[in-house]
Design an enzyme around this catalytic site. Structure first.
Site, PDB file in Angstrom:
ATOM      1  CD  GLU A  87      43.047 -83.639 -32.387  1.00 27.26           C
ATOM      2  OE1 GLU A  87      43.718 -82.853 -33.096  1.00 27.26           O
ATOM      3  OE2 GLU A  87      42.305 -84.521 -32.859  1.00 27.26           O
ATOM      4  CB  SER A 464     -17.824 -54.232 -20.648  1.00 24.98           C
ATOM      5  OG  SER A 464     -19.078 -54.164 -21.289  1.00 24.98           O
TER       6      SER A 464
END
Length: 792
Positions: A87, A464
């Site tokens: 680059e 329960s």
């Protein structure tokens, strides 16, 4: 001649001055449009929100962009060399712009009229990526140059490079080199090979065109260019170049590096962060630390999955997913291609049966190749007929399997077991009782199959599991653990409906006068109803509200005592936490803290607790629930509580808990606790009307199997136990201190009165202990009030 040279020189000076003036004028014209590059010093890169366990394991990640910013010192030098060679080879030499590159691009534009992207230094790319669009215009290019010069005057080369390598888009929603390393190779940047670094460095030119996943050929060509430039600039040797060029293109997509499976809890944390920070939560790089410990969460995952698969196994085999062939068998390539398209739902893996012997089968398993399924992995698979009926026990493998069957298998040690996707579902949630911090949460068998979070969203009848709260109200309204209540059938005529209500115990056995401690431990239904009658329904409903249960809209009837109200597993665990921590209702929470990318704490949880019952009341109920685990004796007769399996499995005296089963066994619960942890396990079908059914004994599975009806103690409790085995391993057994205002007395287990003999030691709130000794025919007196009517 001299005159002409002088004129030429002056003309050159004039042109130079004109150029400088033109540049100055142009700069003044566009200066108002230039951004303030000083913001780069405080730039906040858009990073996803990440959800972690308390001990730092990654649970999930939310956000469009994948980015993991790292410093330039954390980046391998070869990776930096690869980017620079490709680059901007003179990056450390120029001052932000490359005149040679600009001249080349200008010449192309003047001669061809094409506005190609090019000549941009890394600094210019930073300028474009942070401040400009990607449109190819001369004015954008000029702005880019001015911004690049400003950046070079403000930041060091390393700072610029760091911004660039963390910002640049590299395909598949990855931004920056760290994210790309994870997405393409599932690695940290420091683990990349030279070939992999060159592949990533080749992506900026065209993340889609040169993508190694979608276009491996073009990617390999681009990698060759990067490696060639590294070789030309002396960054790598010929040997390194040759080795990297010969490396295969091995990239494949890797999702977020999830290290802990807790998707239901992650979504709860995600929604919490979203409520606090809005849409910014997806880009601010928030690190959300939840309250779960990874080992406990893993144990909860395994416990629920094993429990649901165990239920499914004992109810019978529903057959293969599909029959792929009847005559000519498929080739290995066809089978593997087919399996590649099939999903996996941990721990279930898709497989295809290729051959069946008398007591074994040969399989091809997705991504694992050929494997054997032996008799121990097949023999359970008697035929499923209904939720209450199963076929005969298998004698041969061919009774369940045929070549061409597509099936599910799961690992068991080094072997494989025939399996199937369970139709049943469930949830498990655990809290730290003192704070309300959620330590583990599983909302169903598999999040991918169904994202409905049953731990938080499934309101099911309590059964329960409601009884400790009914008994808690009774203890504050004239009863003690030694009070005697008549365990006898109830036949209540309802004149309005013209019907009688005949609630029954489960099992349908009645013991006559029974102490409250034993009645709760053995889950006597008719005793719970009698206590509700004496205490009063309004008082009981107020007590349920105090524990955090919503009773709005619930009919105020005696069915309340048997668990007709509904609650989620998270609400249930929260209610039981108040019994475990001494009477304080906590607010459950899943997020401990939220930090930004710099580690600054943006949110810190502040646990809250509100007293809802006395410490004495909580202690007494916990005592009765401890008897539900360890049982007791009455009149020399030993009895087991409904949670006896928990005591046998964990061998701890500090456990307390309660089973719960609703009408027709549509819901199975177990909620239990120690001073360190409280947890609730629930099992049921998502179809509210479908009972859990029952199973017959399977001769192939030996004596240690669940058979008969599906209840809280047989279906939900084993899940709770498997989780607690891990959750409690670092917590020594701990007995709760006795509250200040409790006293003990030795009572006769048959009458609940004081005992002349050994009897048993019982706890009482000061002033409520019995005053008389038990004798044949004696009626207990409590607080001056006879409870003879409860005996007969």
């Amino acid at each position: 001649m001299l005159k002409w040279l002088t004129r030429l020189f002056l003309f050159g000076v004039f042109l130079a001055l004109s150029g400088v003036i033109a540049v100055f004028v142009l700069y003044q014209q566009i200066k108002p449009e230039l951004p303030d590059v000083s913001t780069l010093r405080d730039v906040r890169l858009e990073t996803p929100m990440r959800i972690f366990s308390q001990d730092g394991e990654l649970i999930s990640q939310y956000g469009e962009q994948r980015r993991h910013p790292i410093s330039v010192t954390q980046m391998p030098p070869q990776l930096i060399d690869a980017f620079l060679a490709t680059e901007d080879a003179r990056f450390y030499e120029h001052r932000g712009i490359d005149p040679i590159g600009i001249s080349r691009a200008a010449a192309v534009w003047l001669t061809t009229g094409e506005k190609r992207q090019g000549a941009s230094t890394i600094t210019q790319q930073v300028a474009r990526n942070f401040f400009l669009s990607r449109e190819k215009t001369v004015i954008r290019k000029i702005k880019e140059i001015f911004i690049a010069l400003h950046i070079e005057s403000l930041l060091s080369k390393d700072e610029i490079l760091e911004l660039y390598l963390n910002k640049i888009p590299l395909g598949h929603r990855s931004h920056g080199v760290a994210a790309a390393a994870q997405v393409y190779y599932g690695k940290d940047v420091g683990e990349l090979t030279l070939a992999e670094m060159a592949m990533i460095a080749g992506l900026p030119k065209g993340p889609s065109i040169f993508n190694p996943i979608s276009n491996p050929r073009r990617a390999a060509e681009r990698r060759a260019i990067v490696l060639g430039r590294m070789l030309d600039t002396g960054k790598i040797s010929r040997t390194q170049y040759d080795e990297a060029m010969a490396a295969p293109v091995a990239a494949r997509y890797h999702g977020a590096e999830i290290t802990l499976d807790a998707p239901y809890l992650a979504e709860m944390a995600h929604q919490f962060a979203l409520s606090m920070f809005g849409e910014e939560a997806y880009t601010r790089g928030l690190n959300v630390y939840t309250t779960v410990q990874s080992d406990e969460q893993k144990a909860a995952n395994a416990a629920l999955i094993d429990g649901l698969l165990a239920y499914d196994l004992r109810h019978g085999y529903r057959g293969p997913v599909a029959s792929l062939w009847q005559g000519n068998a498929w080739s290995m390539a066809q089978i593997e291609q087919h399996l590649e398209q099939q999903p996996s739902y941990w721990p279930l893996e898709p497989a295809v049966v290729t051959a069946v012997a008398e007591r074994s089968a040969t399989l091809i398993i997705k991504d694992r190749g050929e494997a054997q399924l032996d008799w121990d992995g097949i023999k359970w698979a008697r035929r499923y007929l209904s939720d209450t009926r199963q076929g005969n026990a298998l004698r041969q493998a061919k009774e369940a399997l045929s070549p061409g069957d597509q099936i599910w298998v799961r690992p068991r040690g080094e072997h494989w077991v025939l399996a199937q996707q369970p139709e049943i579902n469930g949830a498990l949630v655990a809290l730290e009782p003192s704070s309300g911090a959620v330590t583990a949460l599983v909302g169903g068998f598999n999040f991918t199959l169904n994202k409905f979070n049953r731990a938080q969203q499934a309101a099911r009848q309590m059964g329960s599991n409601i009884k400790p709260f009914i008994y808690s109200a009774a203890l504050d309204n004239g009863f003690t653990l030694a009070s005697m209540i008549n365990d006898a059938p109830i036949n209540h005529w309802d004149a309005g409906s013209g019907n009688s209500w005949k609630p029954r115990n489960s099992p349908n056995v009645y013991d006559g006068p029974i102490r409250i401690r034993e009645a709760l431990a053995r889950s006597k239904n008719v005793v719970s109803i009698r206590l509700l009658r004496d205490t009063g329904i309004p008082v009981a409903m107020q007590r349920l509200n105090a524990f955090g249960f919503d009773t709005a809209g619930i009919p105020a009837t005696e069915s309340l005592a048997l668990g007709s109200p509904s609650a989620t597993p998270l609400q249930m665990a929260t209610g039981y936490a108040a019994l475990a921590n001494g009477g304080r209702r906590v607010t459950p929470f899943v997020v401990a803290r939220i930090e930004d990318t710099q580690g600054r704490v943006l949110y810190q949880a502040e646990p809250s607790a509100v007293p809802v019952i006395s410490e004495e009341n909580a202690f007494l109920i916990s005592q009765a629930l401890n008897s539900a685990i360890w049982g007791g004796s009455s009149n020399g007769r030993r009895w087991n509580g409904t949670g006896w399996r928990a005591g046998r499995a964990l061998q701890r005296q500090d456990i307390a808990g309660k089973t719960g089963t609703t009408n027709d066994s549509r819901d199975a619960w177990f909620s239990g606790f120690t001073p360190a942890r409280v947890a609730t396990a629930w099992v049921g079908f998502d179809d509210f009307g479908r009972p859990l059914g029952r199973t017959a004994h399977n001769p192939n599975l030996g004596s240690d199997q669940v058979a008969g009806g599906e209840f809280g103690g047989s279906t939900a409790l084993p899940i709770w136990v498997d989780y607690m085995k891990v959750a409690l391993k670092d917590y020594p057994e701990q007995q709760r201190p006795v509250p200040e205002h409790l006293v003990t007395a030795t009572i006769d287990t048959g009458s609940g009165l004081l005992s002349h003999d050994k009897g048993m030691t019982e706890y009482f709130v000061e002033g409520t202990e019995p005053r008389r000794y038990g004798r044949p025919g004696t009626q207990q007196q409590f607080g001056g009030t006879s409870i003879t009517d409860e005996l007969f």
